[in-house]
Write an enzyme that holds these catalytic residues in place. Structure first.
Site, PDB file in Angstrom:
ATOM      1  N   TYR A   1      86.415  11.303  49.038  1.00 58.73           N
ATOM      2  CA  TYR A   1      84.985  10.894  48.964  1.00 58.73           C
ATOM      3  C   TYR A   1      85.065   9.373  49.098  1.00 58.73           C
ATOM      4  O   TYR A   1      85.729   8.652  48.030  1.00 58.73           O
ATOM      5  CB  TYR A   1      84.356  11.396  47.764  1.00 58.73           C
ATOM      6  CG  TYR A   1      82.824  10.886  47.839  1.00 58.73           C
ATOM      7  CD1 TYR A   1      81.679  11.097  48.763  1.00 58.73           C
ATOM      8  CD2 TYR A   1      82.260   9.973  47.077  1.00 58.73           C
ATOM      9  CE1 TYR A   1      80.405  10.817  48.827  1.00 58.73           C
ATOM     10  CE2 TYR A   1      80.896   9.460  47.222  1.00 58.73           C
ATOM     11  CZ  TYR A   1      79.961   9.821  48.148  1.00 58.73           C
ATOM     12  OH  TYR A   1      78.557   9.210  48.048  1.00 58.73           O
TER      13      TYR A   1
ATOM     14  N   ASP B   1      90.897   3.108  49.002  1.00 59.62           N
ATOM     15  CA  ASP B   1      89.611   3.282  48.320  1.00 59.62           C
ATOM     16  C   ASP B   1      89.838   3.250  46.631  1.00 59.62           C
ATOM     17  O   ASP B   1      90.048   4.348  46.218  1.00 59.62           O
ATOM     18  CB  ASP B   1      88.629   4.314  48.879  1.00 59.62           C
ATOM     19  CG  ASP B   1      87.476   4.573  48.132  1.00 59.62           C
ATOM     20  OD1 ASP B   1      87.230   3.674  47.323  1.00 59.62           O
ATOM     21  OD2 ASP B   1      86.392   5.321  48.651  1.00 59.62           O
TER      22      ASP B   1
ATOM     23  N   LYS C   1      82.515   0.524  40.778  1.00 57.43           N
ATOM     24  CA  LYS C   1      82.673   1.175  39.283  1.00 57.43           C
ATOM     25  C   LYS C   1      82.865   0.148  38.247  1.00 57.43           C
ATOM     26  O   LYS C   1      82.080  -0.632  38.097  1.00 57.43           O
ATOM     27  CB  LYS C   1      83.235   2.572  39.279  1.00 57.43           C
ATOM     28  CG  LYS C   1      82.685   3.421  40.406  1.00 57.43           C
ATOM     29  CD  LYS C   1      83.066   4.946  40.253  1.00 57.43           C
ATOM     30  CE  LYS C   1      82.084   5.884  41.129  1.00 57.43           C
ATOM     31  NZ  LYS C   1      82.746   6.492  42.252  1.00 57.43           N
TER      32      LYS C   1
HETATM   33  C1  LIG Z   1      82.176   6.517  43.699  1.00 56.11           C
HETATM   34  C2  LIG Z   1      82.979   6.372  44.759  1.00 56.11           C
HETATM   35  C3  LIG Z   1      82.365   5.788  45.969  1.00 56.11           C
HETATM   36  C4  LIG Z   1      80.973   5.195  46.266  1.00 56.11           C
HETATM   37  O1  LIG Z   1      80.567   4.328  45.515  1.00 56.11           O
HETATM   38  P1  LIG Z   1      79.016   4.345  45.149  1.00 56.11           P
HETATM   39  O2  LIG Z   1      78.811   3.122  44.440  1.00 56.11           O
HETATM   40  O3  LIG Z   1      78.363   5.475  44.609  1.00 56.11           O
HETATM   41  O4  LIG Z   1      78.494   4.069  46.611  1.00 56.11           O
HETATM   42  C5  LIG Z   1      83.286   5.472  47.057  1.00 56.11           C
HETATM   43  N1  LIG Z   1      84.523   5.864  46.878  1.00 56.11           N
HETATM   44  C6  LIG Z   1      85.203   6.633  45.680  1.00 56.11           C
HETATM   45  C7  LIG Z   1      86.629   6.768  45.786  1.00 56.11           C
HETATM   46  C8  LIG Z   1      84.118   6.695  44.758  1.00 56.11           C
HETATM   47  O5  LIG Z   1      84.818   7.218  43.548  1.00 56.11           O
END
Ligand SMILES: *Cc1c(COP(=O)(O)O)cnc(C)c1O
Length: 434
Positions: A151, A246, A274
């Site tokens: 994701y 990511d 995060k």
């Molecule tokens: C949480 C997450 C996102 C999205 O971040 P948001 O702040 O919720 O938009 C993208 N990539 C990864 C790997 C994530 O865990």
């Protein structure tokens, strides 16, 4: 035992949820919060402190969700609260440069040598979306490769996952994503280097980047096989494709320097979020200077944000990283994660439960399957009904884990040995019961 098992009262949560459903789609502002995968209604939070989260009916839970990863120091850490308060007194947003932006950029750069320049944004979604734009501009190519089960936020081109691991061009996961847009996304099975090689050989002239979660936290906790990340690096180098990690979830979690430090592979671009926001809305993307110099106003790739680099968010991030980078702090959280891992493995053995446990630094997942999990197909073999019973049993015992089999759990500095012992006992009892 009887004390732990007393029936919980959710009267206030139920009342609020009913009201919320009339106002917000599904009663929530982000889908995962609605407990749809495990049944039952979500609880509404009144407050949280340290390792505990409290609902509006006076129930408390040891929290392994931690706002889905950001709160590595626990809820309302005094240093973070103080930093946010002090920042608020000085103004909540300027729309002009300020010193905290430099401080956090330096802290990130020091921890991530692959990041030479970076841009702060407001969410992980924004970070990945922008990183793709830059990668496309830099290479002059349109297509991207992503992996099934990864994701990367909800930007159009990333909400794609080709069915049954086929190496075909993408079909959107969500209505509203244009087919033409999704066609530029090639989705492959995680950990399958051969599939990547085959596609790249045929289409490299069109492929701008390979984007992945180096440890996949969004289908539980799936680890890269030995050589997978290194293999991707080689392929990218050979064909002029940019490698994007990511690390929105894994950054400052798998290790202080993220998965890239842990596995020793340098991506061209990294997305963060995060943890670096300390619980406030933040994202960031950065990497090679020659690539990041494409970004406006230095280069032609437009990307902007009214609240980007927001002083409150930067202050929370800086305060978090200051504590986290103190000698021995990260190791302390790792120790707790190891203690939980050992305890849960042992509890599962004693309860004769068929589970597979995976951990990467301070994130983990227990799958209800007796076969190894290494990609989306194998993750999907997990027994989600059994997981739902496990979730409810744990919640009743005062332990809050993510309400889905395909989410990671998180540790924080605030979790005590007693919290972990209680969690292991609850897991053992729940596993026996389900
Ligand atoms: C949480 C997450 C996102 C999205 O971040 P948001 O702040 O919720 O938009 C993208 N990539 C990864 C790997 C994530 O865990």
């Amino acid at each position: 035992m009887s004390n732990l098992m007393k029936e919980m009262n959710f009267t206030n949560s139920k009342r609020l949820y009913k009201k919320a459903k009339g106002l917000l789609p599904g009663g929530v502002n982000s889908p995962v919060r609605a407990f749809k995968a495990v049944g039952g209604d979500p609880f509404f939070v009144s407050h949280a402190k340290g390792s505990k989260i409290y609902d509006v009916d006076g129930n408390s839970y040891i929290d392994y969700v931690l706002s889905w990863g950001p709160l590595i120091l626990g809820h309302a850490h005094p240093s973070v609260v103080k930093a946010v308060k002090e920042a608020a007194e000085k103004g909540t947003s300027y729309g002009a440069p300020h010193p905290f932006e430099i401080e956090i950029a330096e802290m990130v750069k020091n921890a991530y040598p692959s990041i030479e320049k970076l841009r702060m944004v407001n969410s992980g979604t924004e970070a990945t979306m922008s990183a793709l734009r830059v990668a496309r501009a830099f290479t002059g190519r349109d297509r991207i490769i992503k992996f099934e089960g990864c994701y990367h936020g909800h930007a159009d081109g990333l909400l794609v996952r080709a069915g049954s691991g086929a190496t075909t061009f993408g079909v959107p996961d969500s209505p509203g994503v244009p087919k033409n847009y999704a066609r530029n996304t090639i989705t492959l099975p995680f950990n399958d280097l051969k599939a990547v090689r085959d596609v790249v050989k045929r289409h490299y002239r069109d492929i701008a980047c390979i984007i992945l979660e180096p440890v996949v936290g969004n289908m539980g906790c799936v680890l890269p096989k030995k050589g997978f990340l290194q293999g991707l690096r080689k392929i990218c180098d050979r064909y002029g494709i940019l490698l994007i990690f990511d690390e929105v979830m894994t950054g400052f979690r798998v290790s202080y320097g993220g998965a890239q430090q842990y596995y020793g592979v340098m991506p061209d671009l990294t997305c963060l979020g995060k943890v670096i926001g300390g619980g406030l809305p933040v994202g960031a993307y950065g990497g090679r200077a020659d690539v990041m110099e494409m970004v406006a106003p230095e280069g032609p790739v437009y990307q902007a944000g009214t609240l980007s680099g927001n002083p409150l968010a930067m202050a929370a991030g800086v305060a978090t990283l200051r504590v986290l980078s103190r000698k021995g702090v990260f190791e302390k959280i790792l120790k707790k994660a190891e203690m939980l891992e050992e305890g849960l493995r042992d509890a599962a053995r004693r309860a004769r439960a068929k589970v597979k446990f995976y951990r990467a630094g301070t994130m983990f997942c227990t799958y209800f399957t007796d076969r190894e999990v290494y990609d989306y197909t194998t993750a999907k073999r997990a027994d989600t009904e059994k997981f739902a019973r496990f979730f409810r049993g744990m919640l009743r015992r005062g332990i809050y884990i993510a309400p889905s089999q395909f989410e990671a759990g998180f540790l924080s500095l605030a979790h005590t040995d007693r919290d972990i012992e209680k969690t292991i006992r609850a897991a053992h009892d729940t596993l026996k019961e389900i």
